[in-house]
Design an enzyme around this catalytic site. Structure first.
Site, PDB file in Angstrom:
ATOM      1  N   ASP A 251       0.859  -1.187   0.000  1.00 26.51           N
ATOM      2  CA  ASP A 251       0.000   0.000   0.000  1.00 26.51           C
ATOM      3  C   ASP A 251       0.898   1.240   0.000  1.00 26.51           C
ATOM      4  OD1 ASP A 251      -2.299   1.732   0.291  1.00 26.51           O
ATOM      5  OD2 ASP A 251      -3.349   0.080   1.270  1.00 26.51           O
ATOM      6  N   ASP A 252       0.347   2.408   0.336  1.00 29.40           N
ATOM      7  CA  ASP A 252       1.114   3.650   0.245  1.00 29.40           C
ATOM      8  C   ASP A 252       2.429   3.552   1.013  1.00 29.40           C
ATOM      9  OD1 ASP A 252      -1.134   4.544  -1.093  1.00 29.40           O
ATOM     10  OD2 ASP A 252      -1.881   5.736   0.587  1.00 29.40           O
TER      11      ASP A 252
END
Length: 449
Positions: A251-252
Protein backbone atom coordinates in the site's frame (compact mmCIF):
# COMPACT_ATOMS: atom_id res chain seq x y z
CA UNK A 1 20.42 -2.04 2.87
CA UNK A 2 20.92 1.61 3.82
CA UNK A 3 24.06 1.71 1.71
CA UNK A 4 22.03 0.28 -1.16
CA UNK A 5 19.43 3.03 -0.77
CA UNK A 6 22.15 5.70 -0.76
CA UNK A 7 23.73 4.13 -3.86
CA UNK A 8 20.40 4.18 -5.66
CA UNK A 9 19.96 7.84 -4.82
CA UNK A 10 23.50 8.69 -5.90
CA UNK A 11 23.00 6.85 -9.19
CA UNK A 12 19.77 8.78 -9.63
CA UNK A 13 21.61 12.08 -9.27
CA UNK A 14 24.18 11.09 -11.87
CA UNK A 15 21.78 9.66 -14.43
CA UNK A 16 19.00 12.25 -14.20
CA UNK A 17 20.69 15.66 -14.47
CA UNK A 18 17.26 17.22 -14.93
CA UNK A 19 16.91 17.08 -11.15
CA UNK A 20 20.14 18.95 -10.51
CA UNK A 21 18.94 20.09 -7.09
CA UNK A 22 19.48 16.52 -5.90
CA UNK A 23 23.24 17.11 -5.84
CA UNK A 24 24.45 15.82 -2.53
CA UNK A 25 27.09 18.47 -1.85
CA UNK A 26 25.03 19.64 1.11
CA UNK A 27 22.60 17.03 2.35
CA UNK A 28 19.93 18.36 4.71
CA UNK A 29 18.95 15.98 7.49
CA UNK A 30 16.79 15.98 10.60
CA UNK A 31 19.46 14.35 12.76
CA UNK A 32 19.39 17.15 15.35
CA UNK A 33 15.61 17.28 15.68
CA UNK A 34 15.56 14.59 18.38
CA UNK A 35 18.97 13.89 19.96
CA UNK A 36 20.21 10.29 19.94
CA UNK A 37 20.89 9.49 23.59
CA UNK A 38 23.61 7.28 25.00
CA UNK A 39 22.32 5.01 27.77
CA UNK A 40 24.81 4.07 30.48
CA UNK A 41 22.46 1.40 31.84
CA UNK A 42 22.31 -1.63 29.54
CA UNK A 43 20.50 -4.92 29.93
CA UNK A 44 19.89 -7.85 27.59
CA UNK A 45 16.59 -9.60 27.02
CA UNK A 46 18.46 -12.85 27.63
CA UNK A 47 19.07 -11.70 31.23
CA UNK A 48 15.35 -12.30 31.72
CA UNK A 49 15.30 -15.75 30.19
CA UNK A 50 14.73 -15.00 26.51
CA UNK A 51 15.82 -17.69 24.08
CA UNK A 52 16.46 -16.79 20.44
CA UNK A 53 15.67 -20.17 18.88
CA UNK A 54 12.61 -19.04 16.91
CA UNK A 55 10.36 -21.45 18.85
CA UNK A 56 10.41 -20.40 22.50
CA UNK A 57 7.75 -17.82 23.40
CA UNK A 58 9.55 -14.87 24.99
CA UNK A 59 6.66 -12.58 25.93
CA UNK A 60 7.38 -12.83 29.65
CA UNK A 61 11.06 -11.99 29.15
CA UNK A 62 10.23 -8.82 27.18
CA UNK A 63 7.61 -7.79 29.71
CA UNK A 64 9.92 -8.31 32.68
CA UNK A 65 12.81 -6.46 31.04
CA UNK A 66 10.63 -3.46 30.23
CA UNK A 67 9.08 -3.58 33.72
CA UNK A 68 12.58 -3.31 35.14
CA UNK A 69 13.34 -0.29 32.92
CA UNK A 70 10.09 1.43 33.88
CA UNK A 71 10.34 0.91 37.64
CA UNK A 72 14.07 1.21 38.37
CA UNK A 73 14.25 4.44 36.37
CA UNK A 74 18.00 4.57 35.89
CA UNK A 75 19.41 8.04 35.26
CA UNK A 76 19.56 8.61 31.50
CA UNK A 77 17.31 5.64 30.77
CA UNK A 78 18.14 2.06 29.83
CA UNK A 79 19.13 0.22 26.66
CA UNK A 80 17.45 -3.14 26.11
CA UNK A 81 19.80 -5.22 23.98
CA UNK A 82 18.43 -7.91 21.65
CA UNK A 83 21.35 -10.20 20.70
CA UNK A 84 21.51 -12.25 17.47
CA UNK A 85 18.78 -14.85 17.28
CA UNK A 86 15.06 -15.12 16.54
CA UNK A 87 12.91 -14.09 19.50
CA UNK A 88 9.29 -15.15 19.18
CA UNK A 89 6.89 -13.10 21.26
CA UNK A 90 3.36 -11.83 21.62
CA UNK A 91 2.72 -8.09 21.47
CA UNK A 92 4.30 -5.92 24.16
CA UNK A 93 4.43 -2.31 25.39
CA UNK A 94 7.46 -0.04 25.50
CA UNK A 95 8.14 2.50 28.24
CA UNK A 96 9.73 5.95 28.42
CA UNK A 97 13.48 6.56 28.58
CA UNK A 98 14.43 3.36 26.82
CA UNK A 99 16.29 2.21 23.75
CA UNK A 100 15.25 -1.02 22.06
CA UNK A 101 18.48 -2.09 20.34
CA UNK A 102 18.53 -4.93 17.81
CA UNK A 103 21.95 -6.39 17.09
CA UNK A 104 22.89 -7.54 13.61
CA UNK A 105 21.14 -10.86 13.12
CA UNK A 106 18.53 -10.17 15.82
CA UNK A 107 14.88 -10.79 14.91
CA UNK A 108 11.89 -9.93 17.08
CA UNK A 109 9.14 -12.08 15.57
CA UNK A 110 5.42 -11.90 16.26
CA UNK A 111 3.58 -15.07 17.15
CA UNK A 112 1.05 -16.37 14.65
CA UNK A 113 -1.41 -17.09 17.45
CA UNK A 114 -4.08 -14.43 16.97
CA UNK A 115 -6.62 -15.82 19.47
CA UNK A 116 -5.12 -14.16 22.56
CA UNK A 117 -4.00 -10.95 20.86
CA UNK A 118 -4.94 -8.02 23.15
CA UNK A 119 -7.62 -5.53 22.17
CA UNK A 120 -7.50 -1.78 22.74
CA UNK A 121 -9.98 1.04 22.27
CA UNK A 122 -10.49 2.70 18.90
CA UNK A 123 -8.65 5.93 18.24
CA UNK A 124 -10.93 8.88 19.08
CA UNK A 125 -10.18 10.54 15.74
CA UNK A 126 -11.45 7.40 13.97
CA UNK A 127 -14.39 6.49 16.20
CA UNK A 128 -13.98 2.78 15.50
CA UNK A 129 -11.41 0.39 14.12
CA UNK A 130 -10.20 1.31 10.66
CA UNK A 131 -11.42 -1.99 9.21
CA UNK A 132 -14.08 -3.24 11.62
CA UNK A 133 -16.48 -1.60 14.12
CA UNK A 134 -15.49 -1.59 17.77
CA UNK A 135 -12.00 -1.86 19.20
CA UNK A 136 -8.85 -2.96 17.45
CA UNK A 137 -5.98 -5.33 18.00
CA UNK A 138 -3.02 -3.70 19.74
CA UNK A 139 0.06 -3.15 17.62
CA UNK A 140 2.84 -5.73 17.88
CA UNK A 141 5.13 -3.18 19.54
CA UNK A 142 3.08 -0.50 21.29
CA UNK A 143 3.44 2.63 23.38
CA UNK A 144 1.07 5.26 24.79
CA UNK A 145 2.03 8.48 26.56
CA UNK A 146 5.76 7.90 26.19
CA UNK A 147 8.74 10.19 25.71
CA UNK A 148 12.40 9.66 24.96
CA UNK A 149 12.07 6.31 23.15
CA UNK A 150 14.58 4.98 20.62
CA UNK A 151 14.18 1.90 18.42
CA UNK A 152 17.46 1.27 16.64
CA UNK A 153 20.33 -1.15 16.16
CA UNK A 154 22.46 -2.80 13.51
CA UNK A 155 19.72 -3.48 10.98
CA UNK A 156 18.07 -6.19 13.00
CA UNK A 157 14.54 -7.16 11.99
CA UNK A 158 11.07 -6.73 13.47
CA UNK A 159 8.91 -9.36 11.76
CA UNK A 160 5.12 -9.16 12.09
CA UNK A 161 4.44 -12.51 10.36
CA UNK A 162 1.47 -10.78 8.78
CA UNK A 163 0.33 -13.51 6.41
CA UNK A 164 -2.06 -15.03 8.94
CA UNK A 165 -3.71 -11.61 9.32
CA UNK A 166 -3.77 -10.96 5.56
CA UNK A 167 -5.57 -14.25 5.04
CA UNK A 168 -8.15 -13.36 7.69
CA UNK A 169 -8.75 -10.09 5.84
CA UNK A 170 -9.06 -11.87 2.49
CA UNK A 171 -11.41 -14.49 3.92
CA UNK A 172 -13.46 -11.83 5.73
CA UNK A 173 -13.05 -13.55 9.09
CA UNK A 174 -11.56 -10.56 10.95
CA UNK A 175 -13.45 -9.67 14.11
CA UNK A 176 -11.51 -6.45 14.74
CA UNK A 177 -9.05 -4.22 12.90
CA UNK A 178 -5.66 -5.82 12.31
CA UNK A 179 -2.67 -4.72 14.45
CA UNK A 180 -0.06 -2.29 13.21
CA UNK A 181 3.53 -3.44 13.46
CA UNK A 182 4.53 -0.42 15.61
CA UNK A 183 2.15 2.21 16.98
CA UNK A 184 3.16 5.01 19.32
CA UNK A 185 0.33 7.18 20.68
CA UNK A 186 0.43 10.49 22.55
CA UNK A 187 4.20 10.32 22.59
CA UNK A 188 7.12 12.66 21.92
CA UNK A 189 10.86 12.63 21.30
CA UNK A 190 10.92 9.38 19.33
CA UNK A 191 13.69 8.00 17.10
CA UNK A 192 13.27 4.94 14.88
CA UNK A 193 16.37 4.09 12.82
CA UNK A 194 18.55 1.32 11.41
CA UNK A 195 15.94 -1.43 11.68
CA UNK A 196 14.26 -3.64 9.08
CA UNK A 197 10.46 -3.92 9.39
CA UNK A 198 8.96 -6.93 7.69
CA UNK A 199 5.50 -8.38 6.98
CA UNK A 200 3.34 -6.10 9.09
CA UNK A 201 -0.22 -7.33 9.69
CA UNK A 202 -1.54 -3.84 8.82
CA UNK A 203 0.20 -0.44 8.72
CA UNK A 204 3.91 -0.67 9.55
CA UNK A 205 4.87 2.42 11.56
CA UNK A 206 2.03 4.56 12.93
CA UNK A 207 2.87 7.58 15.09
CA UNK A 208 -0.50 9.02 16.14
CA UNK A 209 -1.04 12.12 18.33
CA UNK A 210 2.76 12.37 18.53
CA UNK A 211 5.32 15.16 18.24
CA UNK A 212 9.03 15.32 17.50
CA UNK A 213 9.43 12.00 15.72
CA UNK A 214 12.43 11.03 13.56
CA UNK A 215 12.28 7.95 11.32
CA UNK A 216 15.42 7.40 9.23
CA UNK A 217 17.59 4.66 7.78
CA UNK A 218 14.79 2.10 7.96
CA UNK A 219 13.85 -0.61 5.51
CA UNK A 220 10.18 -1.65 5.30
CA UNK A 221 9.23 -4.76 3.35
CA UNK A 222 5.97 -6.52 2.55
CA UNK A 223 4.72 -8.36 -0.56
CA UNK A 224 2.99 -6.16 -3.16
CA UNK A 225 -0.25 -8.09 -2.68
CA UNK A 226 -0.29 -7.71 1.12
CA UNK A 227 -3.41 -5.66 1.99
CA UNK A 228 -3.11 -2.24 3.66
CA UNK A 229 0.54 -2.59 4.62
CA UNK A 230 1.29 1.16 4.48
CA UNK A 231 4.91 1.96 5.22
CA UNK A 232 4.85 5.02 7.50
CA UNK A 233 1.64 6.87 8.44
CA UNK A 234 2.12 10.00 10.58
CA UNK A 235 -1.37 10.65 11.91
CA UNK A 236 -2.55 13.79 13.74
CA UNK A 237 1.11 14.33 14.55
CA UNK A 238 3.47 17.30 14.40
CA UNK A 239 7.14 17.78 13.65
CA UNK A 240 7.77 14.40 12.04
CA UNK A 241 10.80 13.76 9.85
CA UNK A 242 11.06 10.69 7.61
CA UNK A 243 14.21 10.31 5.55
CA UNK A 244 16.85 8.09 3.93
CA UNK A 245 14.76 4.92 3.83
CA UNK A 246 13.68 2.14 1.47
CA UNK A 247 10.03 1.03 1.47
CA UNK A 248 8.42 -1.70 -0.62
CA UNK A 249 4.93 -2.67 0.53
CA UNK A 250 1.40 -3.50 -0.58
CA UNK A 251 0.00 0.00 0.00
CA UNK A 252 1.11 3.65 0.25
CA UNK A 253 4.79 4.09 1.12
CA UNK A 254 4.20 7.22 3.24
CA UNK A 255 0.69 8.55 3.97
CA UNK A 256 -0.01 11.60 6.13
CA UNK A 257 -3.37 11.35 7.94
CA UNK A 258 -5.44 13.18 10.58
CA UNK A 259 -8.69 11.39 11.40
CA UNK A 260 -11.81 10.01 9.79
CA UNK A 261 -14.93 12.02 8.94
CA UNK A 262 -17.07 13.25 11.87
CA UNK A 263 -14.71 11.70 14.42
CA UNK A 264 -11.64 13.41 13.01
CA UNK A 265 -13.51 16.71 12.70
CA UNK A 266 -14.60 16.52 16.35
CA UNK A 267 -11.14 15.52 17.59
CA UNK A 268 -9.66 18.36 15.57
CA UNK A 269 -5.97 17.51 15.70
CA UNK A 270 -4.12 18.28 12.46
CA UNK A 271 -0.90 16.86 11.12
CA UNK A 272 1.63 19.58 10.37
CA UNK A 273 5.34 20.11 10.08
CA UNK A 274 5.95 16.84 8.22
CA UNK A 275 9.20 16.37 6.26
CA UNK A 276 9.76 13.42 3.92
CA UNK A 277 13.03 13.21 2.01
CA UNK A 278 15.23 10.75 0.17
CA UNK A 279 12.75 7.89 0.11
CA UNK A 280 13.09 5.11 -2.46
CA UNK A 281 10.48 2.43 -2.98
CA UNK A 282 7.80 0.59 -4.90
CA UNK A 283 4.14 -0.28 -4.37
CA UNK A 284 0.97 -0.97 -6.36
CA UNK A 285 -0.51 2.07 -4.60
CA UNK A 286 0.96 5.53 -3.87
CA UNK A 287 4.50 6.68 -3.21
CA UNK A 288 3.85 9.93 -1.34
CA UNK A 289 0.25 10.31 -0.14
CA UNK A 290 -1.83 12.71 1.90
CA UNK A 291 -5.06 11.14 3.09
CA UNK A 292 -7.54 9.97 2.58
CA UNK A 293 -8.29 10.41 6.31
CA UNK A 294 -7.64 14.16 6.66
CA UNK A 295 -10.58 15.37 8.74
CA UNK A 296 -8.38 17.05 11.35
CA UNK A 297 -6.45 18.84 8.62
CA UNK A 298 -3.02 18.39 7.06
CA UNK A 299 -0.70 21.31 6.41
CA UNK A 300 2.96 22.24 6.02
CA UNK A 301 4.20 19.04 4.39
CA UNK A 302 7.46 18.92 2.44
CA UNK A 303 8.41 15.82 0.42
CA UNK A 304 11.58 15.99 -1.65
CA UNK A 305 14.14 13.80 -3.41
CA UNK A 306 11.85 10.82 -3.89
CA UNK A 307 12.60 7.85 -6.20
CA UNK A 308 9.64 5.64 -7.14
CA UNK A 309 9.59 2.45 -9.21
CA UNK A 310 6.73 0.15 -10.28
CA UNK A 311 4.05 2.28 -8.65
CA UNK A 312 0.31 2.62 -8.89
CA UNK A 313 0.34 6.40 -8.31
CA UNK A 314 3.45 8.47 -7.79
CA UNK A 315 2.03 11.42 -5.82
CA UNK A 316 -1.51 11.14 -4.42
CA UNK A 317 -3.48 13.72 -2.43
CA UNK A 318 -6.86 12.25 -1.59
CA UNK A 319 -9.98 13.25 0.32
CA UNK A 320 -13.74 12.94 0.05
CA UNK A 321 -17.13 14.48 0.75
CA UNK A 322 -17.82 14.18 4.47
CA UNK A 323 -14.14 14.48 5.38
CA UNK A 324 -14.16 18.19 6.17
CA UNK A 325 -10.72 19.36 7.27
CA UNK A 326 -8.13 20.77 4.91
CA UNK A 327 -5.06 19.94 2.86
CA UNK A 328 -2.89 23.02 2.44
CA UNK A 329 0.67 24.18 2.01
CA UNK A 330 1.90 20.92 0.53
CA UNK A 331 5.16 20.87 -1.46
CA UNK A 332 6.47 17.86 -3.35
CA UNK A 333 9.66 18.34 -5.33
CA UNK A 334 12.50 16.51 -7.04
CA UNK A 335 10.75 13.24 -7.79
CA UNK A 336 11.83 10.53 -10.21
CA UNK A 337 9.29 7.87 -11.10
CA UNK A 338 9.48 4.93 -13.47
CA UNK A 339 6.89 2.39 -14.59
CA UNK A 340 3.95 4.13 -12.95
CA UNK A 341 0.24 3.79 -13.71
CA UNK A 342 -0.54 7.46 -12.89
CA UNK A 343 2.02 10.12 -12.10
CA UNK A 344 0.07 12.70 -10.07
CA UNK A 345 -3.42 12.43 -8.62
CA UNK A 346 -5.30 15.00 -6.51
CA UNK A 347 -8.82 13.75 -5.89
CA UNK A 348 -11.93 14.55 -3.88
CA UNK A 349 -13.68 11.21 -4.32
CA UNK A 350 -11.34 8.76 -2.58
CA UNK A 351 -11.84 6.73 0.60
CA UNK A 352 -14.75 5.21 2.45
CA UNK A 353 -16.68 6.36 5.53
CA UNK A 354 -16.75 4.91 9.06
CA UNK A 355 -20.57 4.86 9.15
CA UNK A 356 -23.61 6.66 7.78
CA UNK A 357 -23.36 9.48 10.34
CA UNK A 358 -20.92 11.55 8.30
CA UNK A 359 -22.06 15.00 7.21
CA UNK A 360 -22.27 15.24 3.40
CA UNK A 361 -21.94 19.02 3.75
CA UNK A 362 -18.55 18.66 5.46
CA UNK A 363 -16.47 19.47 2.41
CA UNK A 364 -12.66 19.42 2.52
CA UNK A 365 -10.59 22.44 1.50
CA UNK A 366 -7.59 21.74 -0.73
CA UNK A 367 -5.46 24.83 -1.26
CA UNK A 368 -1.83 25.67 -1.87
CA UNK A 369 -0.30 22.54 -3.39
CA UNK A 370 3.02 22.83 -5.24
CA UNK A 371 4.45 19.92 -7.23
CA UNK A 372 7.68 20.70 -9.05
CA UNK A 373 10.76 19.15 -10.63
CA UNK A 374 9.28 15.77 -11.49
CA UNK A 375 10.64 13.41 -14.12
CA UNK A 376 8.79 10.24 -15.10
CA UNK A 377 9.50 7.40 -17.51
CA UNK A 378 6.97 4.76 -18.56
CA UNK A 379 4.07 6.70 -17.06
CA UNK A 380 0.77 5.40 -18.43
CA UNK A 381 -1.28 8.46 -17.50
CA UNK A 382 0.36 11.71 -16.35
CA UNK A 383 -2.25 12.81 -13.89
CA UNK A 384 -5.64 14.01 -12.80
CA UNK A 385 -6.82 16.82 -10.55
CA UNK A 386 -10.50 16.47 -9.80
CA UNK A 387 -11.89 18.71 -7.09
CA UNK A 388 -15.40 19.03 -5.69
CA UNK A 389 -18.06 21.12 -7.36
CA UNK A 390 -18.92 22.97 -4.14
CA UNK A 391 -15.33 23.08 -2.90
CA UNK A 392 -12.96 23.48 -5.85
CA UNK A 393 -9.25 22.85 -5.30
CA UNK A 394 -7.37 26.16 -5.51
CA UNK A 395 -3.79 27.35 -5.58
CA UNK A 396 -2.51 24.30 -7.42
CA UNK A 397 0.96 24.77 -8.90
CA UNK A 398 2.65 22.39 -11.31
CA UNK A 399 6.10 23.33 -12.57
CA UNK A 400 8.98 21.71 -14.37
CA UNK A 401 7.25 18.35 -14.81
CA UNK A 402 7.97 15.84 -17.57
CA UNK A 403 6.05 12.57 -17.62
CA UNK A 404 6.83 10.34 -20.56
CA UNK A 405 4.56 7.61 -21.83
CA UNK A 406 4.86 3.89 -21.45
CA UNK A 407 4.78 2.82 -25.10
CA UNK A 408 8.03 4.24 -26.48
CA UNK A 409 10.79 6.31 -24.88
CA UNK A 410 10.10 10.05 -24.86
CA UNK A 411 6.55 9.68 -26.16
CA UNK A 412 3.71 11.69 -24.70
CA UNK A 413 1.56 10.00 -22.13
CA UNK A 414 -2.22 9.96 -22.16
CA UNK A 415 -3.93 13.31 -21.46
CA UNK A 416 -4.55 14.81 -18.03
CA UNK A 417 -8.02 14.93 -16.52
CA UNK A 418 -9.07 18.04 -14.58
CA UNK A 419 -12.24 19.44 -13.06
CA UNK A 420 -13.19 21.93 -10.34
CA UNK A 421 -9.62 23.14 -9.93
CA UNK A 422 -7.75 26.39 -10.40
CA UNK A 423 -4.07 27.20 -10.38
CA UNK A 424 -1.08 27.62 -12.64
CA UNK A 425 1.37 25.51 -14.57
CA UNK A 426 4.81 26.12 -16.04
CA UNK A 427 6.92 23.79 -18.15
CA UNK A 428 4.66 20.77 -17.81
CA UNK A 429 4.78 18.01 -20.42
CA UNK A 430 2.35 16.76 -21.50
CA UNK A 431 0.39 19.96 -20.91
CA UNK A 432 -2.01 19.39 -18.00
CA UNK A 433 -5.37 21.07 -18.71
CA UNK A 434 -7.04 24.41 -19.44
CA UNK A 435 -8.04 24.86 -15.77
CA UNK A 436 -4.37 25.47 -14.93
CA UNK A 437 -3.26 28.70 -16.57
CA UNK A 438 0.13 28.96 -18.24
CA UNK A 439 2.34 31.40 -16.38
CA UNK A 440 5.96 32.51 -16.32
CA UNK A 441 6.22 34.94 -13.41
CA UNK A 442 2.89 35.28 -11.63
CA UNK A 443 0.34 33.22 -9.83
CA UNK A 444 0.81 30.24 -7.56
CA UNK A 445 3.99 29.13 -9.37
CA UNK A 446 5.81 32.44 -9.02
CA UNK A 447 8.06 31.21 -6.20
CA UNK A 448 8.90 27.75 -7.45
CA UNK A 449 12.30 28.59 -8.93
Amino acid sequence: MQRLVFSILLCFVVTVPFLNSLALAEVVTCSGMVPMKYRNDKISVTDFGAVGDGRTLNTKAFQEAIYRIEHLRRSGGTLLYIPPGVYLTESFNLTSHMTLYLARGAVIRATKDTKNWPLIAPLPSYGRGRERPGGRYMSFIHGDGLHDVIITGENGTIDGQGEVWWNMWRQRTLQFTRPNLIELMNSRSIIISNVIFKNSPFWNIHPVYCSNVVIRYVTILAPPDSPNTDGIDPDSSTHVCIEDSYISTGDDLVAVKSGWDEYGIAYGRPSHGITIRRITGSSPFAGIAVGSETSGGVQDVLAEHISLFNMGVGIHLKTNIGRGGFIRNITVSNVYMENVRKGIKIAGDVGDHPDDKFNPNALPVVKGVTIKNVWGEKVQQPGSIQGLKNSPFTGICLSNINLHGATRPKTAAAPWKCSDVSGTALLVSPWPCSELANTHTTGECSNTF
